[in-house]
Design a protein around this motif. Sequence first.
Motif, PDB file in Angstrom:
ATOM      1  N   MET A 177       0.829  -1.197   0.000  1.00 11.09           N
ATOM      2  CA  MET A 177       0.000   0.000   0.000  1.00 11.09           C
ATOM      3  C   MET A 177       0.868   1.252   0.000  1.00 11.09           C
ATOM      4  N   GLY A 178       0.488   2.220  -0.862  1.00 14.22           N
ATOM      5  CA  GLY A 178       1.223   3.471  -0.967  1.00 14.22           C
ATOM      6  C   GLY A 178       2.366   3.451  -1.964  1.00 14.22           C
ATOM      7  N   SER A 179       2.646   2.299  -2.530  1.00 12.54           N
ATOM      8  CA  SER A 179       3.764   2.192  -3.472  1.00 12.54           C
ATOM      9  C   SER A 179       3.286   2.459  -4.902  1.00 12.54           C
ATOM     10  N   ASP A 180       4.265   2.606  -5.818  1.00 15.21           N
ATOM     11  CA  ASP A 180       3.964   2.685  -7.248  1.00 15.21           C
ATOM     12  C   ASP A 180       4.078   1.278  -7.835  1.00 15.21           C
ATOM     13  N   VAL A 181       3.098   0.909  -8.662  1.00  8.90           N
ATOM     14  CA  VAL A 181       2.984  -0.471  -9.132  1.00  8.90           C
ATOM     15  C   VAL A 181       3.110  -0.518 -10.651  1.00  8.90           C
ATOM     16  N   THR A 182       3.850  -1.514 -11.104  1.00 10.07           N
ATOM     17  CA  THR A 182       3.962  -1.763 -12.537  1.00 10.07           C
ATOM     18  C   THR A 182       3.428  -3.161 -12.841  1.00 10.07           C
ATOM     19  N   MET A 183       2.514  -3.246 -13.820  1.00  4.36           N
ATOM     20  CA  MET A 183       1.992  -4.542 -14.263  1.00  4.36           C
ATOM     21  C   MET A 183       2.392  -4.772 -15.711  1.00  4.36           C
ATOM     22  N   GLN A 184       2.929  -5.940 -15.962  1.00  3.91           N
ATOM     23  CA  GLN A 184       3.433  -6.312 -17.275  1.00  3.91           C
ATOM     24  C   GLN A 184       2.407  -7.176 -17.983  1.00  3.91           C
ATOM     25  N   CYS A 185       2.092  -6.807 -19.222  1.00  9.09           N
ATOM     26  CA  CYS A 185       1.139  -7.582 -20.020  1.00  9.09           C
ATOM     27  C   CYS A 185       1.854  -8.776 -20.650  1.00  9.09           C
ATOM     28  N   GLY A 186       1.825  -9.895 -19.944  1.00  5.49           N
ATOM     29  CA  GLY A 186       2.415 -11.126 -20.451  1.00  5.49           C
ATOM     30  C   GLY A 186       3.870 -10.951 -20.808  1.00  5.49           C
ATOM     31  N   SER A 187       4.263 -11.509 -21.934  1.00 10.34           N
ATOM     32  CA  SER A 187       5.653 -11.455 -22.398  1.00 10.34           C
ATOM     33  C   SER A 187       5.789 -10.613 -23.659  1.00 10.34           C
ATOM     34  N   LEU A 188       4.879  -9.667 -23.833  1.00 10.30           N
ATOM     35  CA  LEU A 188       4.933  -8.818 -25.030  1.00 10.30           C
ATOM     36  C   LEU A 188       6.194  -7.956 -25.043  1.00 10.30           C
ATOM     37  N   ASP A 189       6.642  -7.639 -26.233  1.00  6.41           N
ATOM     38  CA  ASP A 189       7.831  -6.810 -26.395  1.00  6.41           C
ATOM     39  C   ASP A 189       7.548  -5.379 -25.956  1.00  6.41           C
ATOM     40  N   ASN A 190       8.628  -4.635 -25.723  1.00  2.00           N
ATOM     41  CA  ASN A 190       8.500  -3.279 -25.219  1.00  2.00           C
ATOM     42  C   ASN A 190       7.788  -2.344 -26.186  1.00  2.00           C
ATOM     43  N   ASP A 191       7.803  -2.672 -27.484  1.00  2.00           N
ATOM     44  CA  ASP A 191       7.159  -1.788 -28.452  1.00  2.00           C
ATOM     45  C   ASP A 191       5.715  -2.182 -28.734  1.00  2.00           C
ATOM     46  N   ALA A 192       5.170  -3.179 -27.991  1.00  3.49           N
ATOM     47  CA  ALA A 192       3.790  -3.615 -28.220  1.00  3.49           C
ATOM     48  C   ALA A 192       2.828  -2.532 -27.749  1.00  3.49           C
ATOM     49  N   SER A 193       1.720  -2.411 -28.454  1.00  2.00           N
ATOM     50  CA  SER A 193       0.686  -1.448 -28.099  1.00  2.00           C
ATOM     51  C   SER A 193      -0.479  -2.207 -27.455  1.00  2.00           C
ATOM     52  N   VAL A 194      -0.805  -1.849 -26.232  1.00  2.00           N
ATOM     53  CA  VAL A 194      -1.862  -2.567 -25.523  1.00  2.00           C
ATOM     54  C   VAL A 194      -2.812  -1.570 -24.868  1.00  2.00           C
ATOM     55  N   SER A 195      -3.998  -2.054 -24.504  1.00  3.32           N
ATOM     56  CA  SER A 195      -4.958  -1.299 -23.690  1.00  3.32           C
ATOM     57  C   SER A 195      -5.334  -2.150 -22.486  1.00  3.32           C
ATOM     58  N   TRP A 196      -5.778  -1.470 -21.416  1.00  2.00           N
ATOM     59  CA  TRP A 196      -6.063  -2.172 -20.146  1.00  2.00           C
ATOM     60  C   TRP A 196      -7.479  -1.886 -19.680  1.00  2.00           C
ATOM     61  N   LYS A 197      -8.054  -2.859 -18.999  1.00  2.00           N
ATOM     62  CA  LYS A 197      -9.326  -2.699 -18.305  1.00  2.00           C
ATOM     63  C   LYS A 197      -9.206  -3.323 -16.908  1.00  2.00           C
ATOM     64  N   VAL A 198     -10.014  -2.816 -15.983  1.00  3.92           N
ATOM     65  CA  VAL A 198     -10.061  -3.388 -14.639  1.00  3.92           C
ATOM     66  C   VAL A 198     -11.493  -3.803 -14.345  1.00  3.92           C
ATOM     67  N   ASN A 199     -11.683  -5.056 -13.987  1.00  2.00           N
ATOM     68  CA  ASN A 199     -13.010  -5.629 -13.734  1.00  2.00           C
ATOM     69  C   ASN A 199     -13.954  -5.393 -14.911  1.00  2.00           C
ATOM     70  N   GLY A 200     -13.375  -5.405 -16.128  1.00  2.00           N
ATOM     71  CA  GLY A 200     -14.167  -5.298 -17.345  1.00  2.00           C
ATOM     72  C   GLY A 200     -14.485  -3.894 -17.790  1.00  2.00           C
ATOM     73  N   THR A 201     -14.024  -2.872 -17.074  1.00  2.00           N
ATOM     74  CA  THR A 201     -14.320  -1.489 -17.448  1.00  2.00           C
ATOM     75  C   THR A 201     -13.023  -0.707 -17.573  1.00  2.00           C
ATOM     76  N   ASP A 202     -13.145   0.508 -18.136  1.00  2.00           N
ATOM     77  CA  ASP A 202     -11.964   1.348 -18.315  1.00  2.00           C
ATOM     78  C   ASP A 202     -11.369   1.730 -16.965  1.00  2.00           C
ATOM     79  N   ILE A 203     -10.062   1.873 -16.925  1.00  2.00           N
ATOM     80  CA  ILE A 203      -9.367   2.235 -15.696  1.00  2.00           C
ATOM     81  C   ILE A 203      -9.572   3.718 -15.421  1.00  2.00           C
ATOM     82  N   LYS A 204     -10.121   4.039 -14.225  1.00  2.00           N
ATOM     83  CA  LYS A 204     -10.372   5.426 -13.847  1.00  2.00           C
ATOM     84  C   LYS A 204      -9.289   5.973 -12.919  1.00  2.00           C
ATOM     85  N   ALA A 205      -8.516   5.083 -12.314  1.00  2.00           N
ATOM     86  CA  ALA A 205      -7.474   5.536 -11.396  1.00  2.00           C
ATOM     87  C   ALA A 205      -6.347   6.199 -12.182  1.00  2.00           C
TER      88      ALA A 205
END
Length: 344
Positions: free
Chosen positions: A36-64
Amino acid sequence: IFYSVISEAEQPAVIINALIFRLCPFLVGRIQYERMGSDVTMQCGSLDNDASVSWKVNGTDIKARHRLEGPRLLLTQVDLGHNGLYSCFQNPHGERRDTINLRIGTAPREPTVTCRSNTYPKGFYCSWHQQHSTYIPTEFEVDVHHNQRALEVQRDPVHKNRCHVRFPEVFSSFPYRVNVTAINDLGRASAAISFEESNIVKPDPPERVVATPIPNNVRRLEVTWNSPSTWPDVDNFPLKYFLRYRPLIRDQWQHVELSDSTSHTITDAYAGKEYIIQVAAKDTEIGTWSDWSVAVHATPWIEEPKQITSTTEQHGHTQTETLPNTQLLKYTHEQIHAQCFLLR
């Protein structure tokens, strides 16, 4: 021995995630624990650094508050509101590539440990708790040593944070050492206590306390009780008792200590006053007093009020008879009516 514990604050999230996993098994992802209180990084699988991805949380757009860096999602100063099931999708076709169950919590602190023997001389139990929730699953490792020997620890079937240990010998002069370690994915912390056998003996309170008024005695109450059912051998390890009582109209208690009796007659009660009564128990040789028993209430015997009588003249002598309340009421009305007639 290990004990796994889920805190109350964590239970709603556990239930929601369990439902999601059951209804949508394809969403089951790896769990990522973060402080709690830290900065968090989540990696999308093993995709390369130049991959373009989008994220959702619990099926909806991330509001945080967040930032995207190629296949990575960065969240700053996370709290419990960031808990959820995060899914990433590779652009441009929106193919799901990874699912992460993010769980925010804290590392455990030193647990508070206490030990007590209410079944002397059979054994003792130890309890522990954390004053601050970790919000994530936390396990407890318990080790008990006596005279340089590790003792067997049995898990309590009812209390999740309690274990039982048998005394390896009675009247031992060697101290016991109990170490409890709290462990989760964010850290660990330990606490240890040492004690001698005689210092942790504390019976449970006496049971079935009953206070009964004594007929024709307006200042006496007969009090009886049973030894605690958890005390295994009251014949060879007798208990003594401490009785306290007071009328409800006063705050000051009166006390009586008894050697081994399970009854006592109070002889100085106030007539007609309701009393509150409790009893405690202690081994006659070692340990400390139990907690007080459940309070009971009683009032000394009260003399029944005498019946109202009337006196009439009959055949030259006085006769006393008892009148029912209705008849007495009628008699009184007749007297009043006669007095009114004379005053006209």
